[in-house]
Design an enzyme around this catalytic site. Sequence first.
Site, PDB file in Angstrom:
ATOM      1  N   GLU A 143      -0.797  -9.140  -0.717  1.00 28.03           N
ATOM      2  CA  GLU A 143      -2.234  -9.337  -0.434  1.00 28.03           C
ATOM      3  C   GLU A 143      -3.067  -9.267  -1.718  1.00 28.03           C
ATOM      4  O   GLU A 143      -4.023 -10.016  -1.886  1.00 28.03           O
ATOM      5  CB  GLU A 143      -2.696  -8.284   0.583  1.00 28.03           C
ATOM      6  CG  GLU A 143      -2.046  -8.520   1.943  1.00 28.03           C
ATOM      7  CD  GLU A 143      -2.243  -7.359   2.917  1.00 28.03           C
ATOM      8  OE1 GLU A 143      -1.889  -6.217   2.564  1.00 28.03           O
ATOM      9  OE2 GLU A 143      -2.755  -7.598   4.012  1.00 28.03           O
ATOM     10  N   ALA A 179       0.873  -1.175   0.000  1.00 24.24           N
ATOM     11  CA  ALA A 179       0.000   0.000   0.000  1.00 24.24           C
ATOM     12  C   ALA A 179       0.913   1.228   0.000  1.00 24.24           C
ATOM     13  O   ALA A 179       2.072   1.151   0.418  1.00 24.24           O
ATOM     14  CB  ALA A 179      -0.876  -0.009   1.234  1.00 24.24           C
ATOM     15  N   GLY A 211       0.581  -4.912   0.845  1.00 26.70           N
ATOM     16  CA  GLY A 211      -0.622  -4.926   0.010  1.00 26.70           C
ATOM     17  C   GLY A 211      -0.396  -5.584  -1.345  1.00 26.70           C
ATOM     18  O   GLY A 211      -1.337  -6.107  -1.955  1.00 26.70           O
ATOM     19  N   GLU A 259       4.699  -5.171   7.040  1.00 28.62           N
ATOM     20  CA  GLU A 259       4.013  -4.078   7.752  1.00 28.62           C
ATOM     21  C   GLU A 259       4.512  -3.893   9.177  1.00 28.62           C
ATOM     22  O   GLU A 259       4.493  -2.787   9.716  1.00 28.62           O
ATOM     23  CB  GLU A 259       2.502  -4.320   7.776  1.00 28.62           C
ATOM     24  CG  GLU A 259       1.805  -4.193   6.429  1.00 28.62           C
ATOM     25  CD  GLU A 259       1.736  -5.485   5.625  1.00 28.62           C
ATOM     26  OE1 GLU A 259       2.484  -6.434   5.954  1.00 28.62           O
ATOM     27  OE2 GLU A 259       0.937  -5.543   4.669  1.00 28.62           O
TER      28      GLU A 259
HETATM   29  N1  CO8 Z   1       4.629   3.186  -0.702  1.00 27.51           N
HETATM   30  C1  CO8 Z   1       5.015   4.350  -1.244  1.00 27.51           C
HETATM   31  N2  CO8 Z   1       6.154   4.467  -1.964  1.00 27.51           N
HETATM   32  C2  CO8 Z   1       6.918   3.373  -2.128  1.00 27.51           C
HETATM   33  C3  CO8 Z   1       6.564   2.128  -1.579  1.00 27.51           C
HETATM   34  C4  CO8 Z   1       5.343   2.061  -0.840  1.00 27.51           C
HETATM   35  N3  CO8 Z   1       4.898   0.907  -0.311  1.00 27.51           N
HETATM   36  N4  CO8 Z   1       7.525   1.217  -1.879  1.00 27.51           N
HETATM   37  C5  CO8 Z   1       8.446   1.885  -2.607  1.00 27.51           C
HETATM   38  N5  CO8 Z   1       8.087   3.177  -2.763  1.00 27.51           N
HETATM   39  C6  CO8 Z   1       8.808   4.241  -3.472  1.00 27.51           C
HETATM   40  C7  CO8 Z   1      10.037   4.677  -2.687  1.00 27.51           C
HETATM   41  O1  CO8 Z   1       9.683   5.611  -1.697  1.00 27.51           O
HETATM   42  C8  CO8 Z   1      10.892   5.280  -3.783  1.00 27.51           C
HETATM   43  O2  CO8 Z   1      10.399   6.569  -4.091  1.00 27.51           O
HETATM   44  P1  CO8 Z   1      11.414   7.838  -4.173  1.00 27.51           P
HETATM   45  O3  CO8 Z   1      12.312   7.498  -5.325  1.00 27.51           O
HETATM   46  O4  CO8 Z   1      10.505   8.981  -4.427  1.00 27.51           O
HETATM   47  O5  CO8 Z   1      12.151   7.863  -2.899  1.00 27.51           O
HETATM   48  C9  CO8 Z   1      10.581   4.375  -4.977  1.00 27.51           C
HETATM   49  O6  CO8 Z   1       9.352   3.737  -4.684  1.00 27.51           O
HETATM   50  C10 CO8 Z   1      11.647   3.300  -5.189  1.00 27.51           C
HETATM   51  O7  CO8 Z   1      11.798   2.583  -3.972  1.00 27.51           O
HETATM   52  P2  CO8 Z   1      13.224   2.413  -3.241  1.00 27.51           P
HETATM   53  O8  CO8 Z   1      14.147   3.519  -3.580  1.00 27.51           O
HETATM   54  O9  CO8 Z   1      12.956   2.160  -1.787  1.00 27.51           O
HETATM   55  O10 CO8 Z   1      13.723   1.066  -3.966  1.00 27.51           O
HETATM   56  P3  CO8 Z   1      14.731  -0.019  -3.379  1.00 27.51           P
HETATM   57  O11 CO8 Z   1      15.065  -0.922  -4.527  1.00 27.51           O
HETATM   58  O12 CO8 Z   1      15.840   0.616  -2.620  1.00 27.51           O
HETATM   59  O13 CO8 Z   1      13.846  -0.855  -2.294  1.00 27.51           O
HETATM   60  C11 CO8 Z   1      11.887  -1.994  -1.472  1.00 27.51           C
HETATM   61  C12 CO8 Z   1      12.740  -1.604  -2.703  1.00 27.51           C
HETATM   62  C13 CO8 Z   1      12.681  -2.979  -0.584  1.00 27.51           C
HETATM   63  C14 CO8 Z   1      10.645  -2.680  -2.007  1.00 27.51           C
HETATM   64  C15 CO8 Z   1      11.543  -0.726  -0.657  1.00 27.51           C
HETATM   65  O14 CO8 Z   1      11.003   0.257  -1.561  1.00 27.51           O
HETATM   66  C16 CO8 Z   1      10.523  -0.956   0.431  1.00 27.51           C
HETATM   67  O15 CO8 Z   1      10.865  -1.478   1.467  1.00 27.51           O
HETATM   68  N6  CO8 Z   1       9.256  -0.532   0.204  1.00 27.51           N
HETATM   69  C17 CO8 Z   1       8.210  -0.598   1.181  1.00 27.51           C
HETATM   70  C18 CO8 Z   1       7.716  -2.026   1.361  1.00 27.51           C
HETATM   71  C19 CO8 Z   1       6.659  -2.053   2.442  1.00 27.51           C
HETATM   72  O16 CO8 Z   1       6.887  -1.803   3.591  1.00 27.51           O
HETATM   73  N7  CO8 Z   1       5.450  -2.438   2.035  1.00 27.51           N
HETATM   74  C20 CO8 Z   1       4.313  -2.530   2.933  1.00 27.51           C
HETATM   75  C21 CO8 Z   1       3.531  -1.256   2.908  1.00 27.51           C
HETATM   76  S1  CO8 Z   1       2.229  -1.236   4.133  1.00 27.51           S
HETATM   77  C22 CO8 Z   1       0.993  -2.171   3.442  1.00 27.51           C
HETATM   78  O17 CO8 Z   1       1.099  -2.639   2.341  1.00 27.51           O
HETATM   79  C23 CO8 Z   1      -0.238  -2.354   4.255  1.00 27.51           C
HETATM   80  C24 CO8 Z   1      -1.351  -3.018   3.450  1.00 27.51           C
HETATM   81  C25 CO8 Z   1      -2.677  -2.740   4.020  1.00 27.51           C
HETATM   82  C26 CO8 Z   1      -3.264  -1.424   3.593  1.00 27.51           C
HETATM   83  C27 CO8 Z   1      -4.692  -1.288   3.865  1.00 27.51           C
HETATM   84  C28 CO8 Z   1      -5.368  -0.143   3.204  1.00 27.51           C
HETATM   85  C29 CO8 Z   1      -4.535   0.994   2.656  1.00 27.51           C
END
Ligand code: CO8
Length: 258
Positions: A112, A66, A109, A132
């Site tokens: 999911e 998400a 998400g 998460e």
């Molecule tokens: N949300 C928003 N932006 C994101 C997300 C995300 N989940 N994942 C990546 N991005 C963005 C980064 O911020 C970055 O943007 P910017 O260049 O502007 O800084 C761009 O995508 C590229 O990402 P990275 O530079 O971080 O890329 P890496 O190769 O270094 O890392 C990863 C890749 C490991 C996937 C890393 O991006 C990461 O850890 N992402 C988050 C993963 C995460 O925690 N996911 C869970 C989110 S919470 C969730 O899903 C809850 C679900 C339930 C929701 C219910 C209703 C809404």
Amino acid sequence: MTDYETILTEARGRVGWITLNRPEALNALNTQVMKDVVAAASAFDADDAIGAIVVTGSERAFAAGADIKEMESKTGGEMLMADHFGGWAQFAAVRTPVIAAVSGYALGGGCELAMMCDIILAADTAKFGQPEINLGVIPGMGGSQRLIRAVGYYKAAELILTGRMMDASEAERAGLVSRVVPAADLLAEAEKMAETIAAKSLPSLYAAKAVLDAAMETPMAEGLRLERHVFAALFDTADQKEGMAAFREKRSPDFENR
Ligand code: CO8
């Protein structure tokens, strides 16, 4: 085909394609993605010319979760009112079989969303996880319930409590993924699988999906009763007569989806 903000769609033959398209955010699922995916899936679902749907992302990410930036400052009340889960439930409820073709990250998400599909086909680069807990929250789009049913309580608990990712082969061994293919072949393999499914009779596909879904939610005896009734009901379709006649006459069936 309708233009959407965050996804690309295409109907190829009897297969409807939905490609998540927010490369700048690794396909993070914001409110607009939910609206677009639900609208596109519902439109394909309403179209009898479509017999299977494929949801996919980019090589680097199916979806990295998400959208954290969209959620970060929200209050509990705002999250409840936004009813993200209600929207995604509409996607999970489409009657047409849905294949998730996953390459790269399928996290939070994203994992999911893949689990809301009926089949998960993974590239060897795929990475699944529910991270998460690292953000001070828990899965919110069905992960805590669907992951347990897919991989069992103990493996799901470990993944959700540690937040670690598993690679494609571990996900396949665990039963989350039906098959792992080389990344370069992912879309072609998804297309083959989707075409195989889409060539069947729609009433029997809808029926199969309904009893499969029921198996996730009902006790065995109730599920078996439902299966017997749905099985019997299919004998009122023209496609059952055609399918069985084709078998007897040693030819391919010509289904009319009725
Ligand atoms: N949300 C928003 N932006 C994101 C997300 C995300 N989940 N994942 C990546 N991005 C963005 C980064 O911020 C970055 O943007 P910017 O260049 O502007 O800084 C761009 O995508 C590229 O990402 P990275 O530079 O971080 O890329 P890496 O190769 O270094 O890392 C990863 C890749 C490991 C996937 C890393 O991006 C990461 O850890 N992402 C988050 C993963 C995460 O925690 N996911 C869970 C989110 S919470 C969730 O899903 C809850 C679900 C339930 C929701 C219910 C209703 C809404």
